[in-house]
Scaffold this motif. Structure first.
Motif, PDB file in Angstrom:
ATOM      1  N   ASP A  49      54.282 -11.318 -60.255  1.00  0.00           N
ATOM      2  CA  ASP A  49      55.326 -11.590 -59.267  1.00  0.00           C
ATOM      3  C   ASP A  49      54.961 -12.896 -58.554  1.00  0.00           C
ATOM      4  O   ASP A  49      54.034 -12.939 -57.754  1.00  0.00           O
ATOM      5  CB  ASP A  49      55.399 -10.412 -58.283  1.00  0.00           C
ATOM      6  CG  ASP A  49      56.515 -10.531 -57.265  1.00  0.00           C
ATOM      7  OD1 ASP A  49      57.298 -11.493 -57.309  1.00  0.00           O
ATOM      8  OD2 ASP A  49      56.598  -9.623 -56.405  1.00  0.00           O
ATOM      9  N   ALA A  52      55.841 -14.158 -54.283  1.00  0.00           N
ATOM     10  CA  ALA A  52      56.041 -12.733 -54.026  1.00  0.00           C
ATOM     11  C   ALA A  52      56.609 -12.427 -52.646  1.00  0.00           C
ATOM     12  O   ALA A  52      57.245 -11.398 -52.458  1.00  0.00           O
ATOM     13  CB  ALA A  52      54.724 -11.979 -54.229  1.00  0.00           C
ATOM     14  N   GLY A  55      56.669  -8.921 -51.138  1.00  0.00           N
ATOM     15  CA  GLY A  55      56.226  -7.992 -52.176  1.00  0.00           C
ATOM     16  C   GLY A  55      57.332  -7.067 -52.636  1.00  0.00           C
ATOM     17  O   GLY A  55      57.103  -6.133 -53.416  1.00  0.00           O
ATOM     18  N   SER A  58      57.425  -6.401 -56.339  1.00  0.00           N
ATOM     19  CA  SER A  58      56.192  -5.701 -56.744  1.00  0.00           C
ATOM     20  C   SER A  58      56.234  -4.227 -56.361  1.00  0.00           C
ATOM     21  O   SER A  58      55.844  -3.362 -57.158  1.00  0.00           O
ATOM     22  CB  SER A  58      54.969  -6.358 -56.093  1.00  0.00           C
ATOM     23  OG  SER A  58      54.742  -7.646 -56.609  1.00  0.00           O
ATOM     24  N   ALA A  71      50.576 -10.163 -57.572  1.00  0.00           N
ATOM     25  CA  ALA A  71      51.534 -10.848 -56.711  1.00  0.00           C
ATOM     26  C   ALA A  71      50.892 -12.134 -56.205  1.00  0.00           C
ATOM     27  O   ALA A  71      49.757 -12.113 -55.729  1.00  0.00           O
ATOM     28  CB  ALA A  71      51.925  -9.950 -55.543  1.00  0.00           C
ATOM     29  N   ASP A  73      51.423 -15.631 -53.805  1.00  0.00           N
ATOM     30  CA  ASP A  73      52.181 -16.357 -52.791  1.00  0.00           C
ATOM     31  C   ASP A  73      51.226 -17.294 -52.068  1.00  0.00           C
ATOM     32  O   ASP A  73      50.028 -17.001 -51.949  1.00  0.00           O
ATOM     33  CB  ASP A  73      52.839 -15.394 -51.794  1.00  0.00           C
ATOM     34  CG  ASP A  73      53.991 -16.038 -51.060  1.00  0.00           C
ATOM     35  OD1 ASP A  73      55.153 -15.817 -51.472  1.00  0.00           O
ATOM     36  OD2 ASP A  73      53.750 -16.797 -50.089  1.00  0.00           O
ATOM     37  N   ILE A  82      51.433  -7.719 -48.187  1.00  0.00           N
ATOM     38  CA  ILE A  82      51.425  -7.059 -49.498  1.00  0.00           C
ATOM     39  C   ILE A  82      50.191  -6.171 -49.640  1.00  0.00           C
ATOM     40  O   ILE A  82      50.292  -5.017 -50.078  1.00  0.00           O
ATOM     41  CB  ILE A  82      51.491  -8.085 -50.645  1.00  0.00           C
ATOM     42  CG1 ILE A  82      52.849  -8.791 -50.658  1.00  0.00           C
ATOM     43  CG2 ILE A  82      51.234  -7.419 -52.005  1.00  0.00           C
ATOM     44  CD1 ILE A  82      52.919 -10.004 -51.566  1.00  0.00           C
ATOM     45  N   SER A  86      50.547  -2.219 -50.004  1.00  0.00           N
ATOM     46  CA  SER A  86      50.042  -1.663 -51.259  1.00  0.00           C
ATOM     47  C   SER A  86      48.983  -0.595 -50.991  1.00  0.00           C
ATOM     48  O   SER A  86      48.978   0.461 -51.621  1.00  0.00           O
ATOM     49  CB  SER A  86      49.461  -2.789 -52.123  1.00  0.00           C
ATOM     50  OG  SER A  86      48.845  -2.261 -53.271  1.00  0.00           O
ATOM     51  N   ILE A  93      48.474  -2.955 -56.063  1.00  0.00           N
ATOM     52  CA  ILE A  93      48.936  -4.316 -56.377  1.00  0.00           C
ATOM     53  C   ILE A  93      47.817  -5.298 -56.037  1.00  0.00           C
ATOM     54  O   ILE A  93      47.215  -5.218 -54.972  1.00  0.00           O
ATOM     55  CB  ILE A  93      50.212  -4.661 -55.574  1.00  0.00           C
ATOM     56  CG1 ILE A  93      51.348  -3.722 -55.967  1.00  0.00           C
ATOM     57  CG2 ILE A  93      50.601  -6.125 -55.761  1.00  0.00           C
ATOM     58  CD1 ILE A  93      52.547  -3.754 -55.029  1.00  0.00           C
ATOM     59  N   ALA A  95      47.011  -8.899 -54.938  1.00  0.00           N
ATOM     60  CA  ALA A  95      47.703 -10.030 -54.324  1.00  0.00           C
ATOM     61  C   ALA A  95      46.768 -11.227 -54.237  1.00  0.00           C
ATOM     62  O   ALA A  95      45.597 -11.087 -53.862  1.00  0.00           O
ATOM     63  CB  ALA A  95      48.219  -9.646 -52.938  1.00  0.00           C
TER      64      ALA A  95
END
Length: 182
Positions: A49, A52, A55, A58, A71, A73, A82, A86, A93, A95
């Motif tokens: 992603d 992101a 999120g 995601s 993810a 970003d 995120i 998560s 996830i 990140a």
């Protein structure tokens, strides 16, 4: 934003107001996931992603059973949100705070789905660079799909490996596949 389907169906998430984001609308997200649901088993996917933001995308994949989600970003606040979400929802996830182009240039991780939702005000050249890096670095698995969300006024159909686009309100999803894919 809300999670539309899966384990966390109906769960509403509120991101901090100060994040520099424009989340995908629920209508567009639901339409996108209806397309993907007819093509993939979510528990078999590897998802990347990009841009992101909150999120949003995601979380939808994770709620539907995807366990391998990265993810990316550039904003630390987005990454922190995120990670917190998560962890709270036990989604797993991963990140990463990174510039998307730098990430795509260095990464060798292959994904089934790469979803990119850049700021709509980026120049066309930046949108063109995403598929260029994805395909140049062979970041899609067989039967993989690159999806770029962008303003409906922008046309990406001239880019190599373009397959189709779908319009939802003021947003458009452009789909790209490996050239040898059926």
């Amino acid at each position: 934003m809300r999670i539309i389907s899966g384990l966390h169906k109906g769960k509403r998430l509120t991101a901090p107001r100060k994040l520099p984001v424009r989340p995908t609308t629920d209508m567009a997200k639901e339409a996108l996931f209806n397309i993907l649901n007819n093509r993939y088993y979510f528990d078999e996917l590897i998802v990347l992603d990009l841009y992101a933001g909150t999120g949003n995308i995601s979380y939808e994949f994770a709620s539907r059973g995807t366990t391998q989600i990265s993810a990316v970003d550039a904003d630390y606040g987005c990454i922190r949100f995120i990670n917190e979400t998560s962890e709270n929802l036990e989604m797993g996830i991963s990140a990463f705070k990174s510039d998307v182009f730098g990430y795509l240039e260095k990464s060798r991780e292959k994904s089934t789905i790469i979803f990119a939702d850049p700021p709509y005000d980026l120049p066309l050249e930046s949108f063109e660079k995403i598929p260029e890096l994805v395909f140049e670095n062979e970041l899609l698995l067989d039967n993989g799909l690159l999806i770029i969300e962008h303003a409906s006024q922008m046309d990406l159909s001239h880019i190599n490996n373009f397959v189709e686009n779908r319009k939802y309100g003021s947003s458009m999803f452009s789909f790209f596949e490996n050239p040898d894919q059926d």
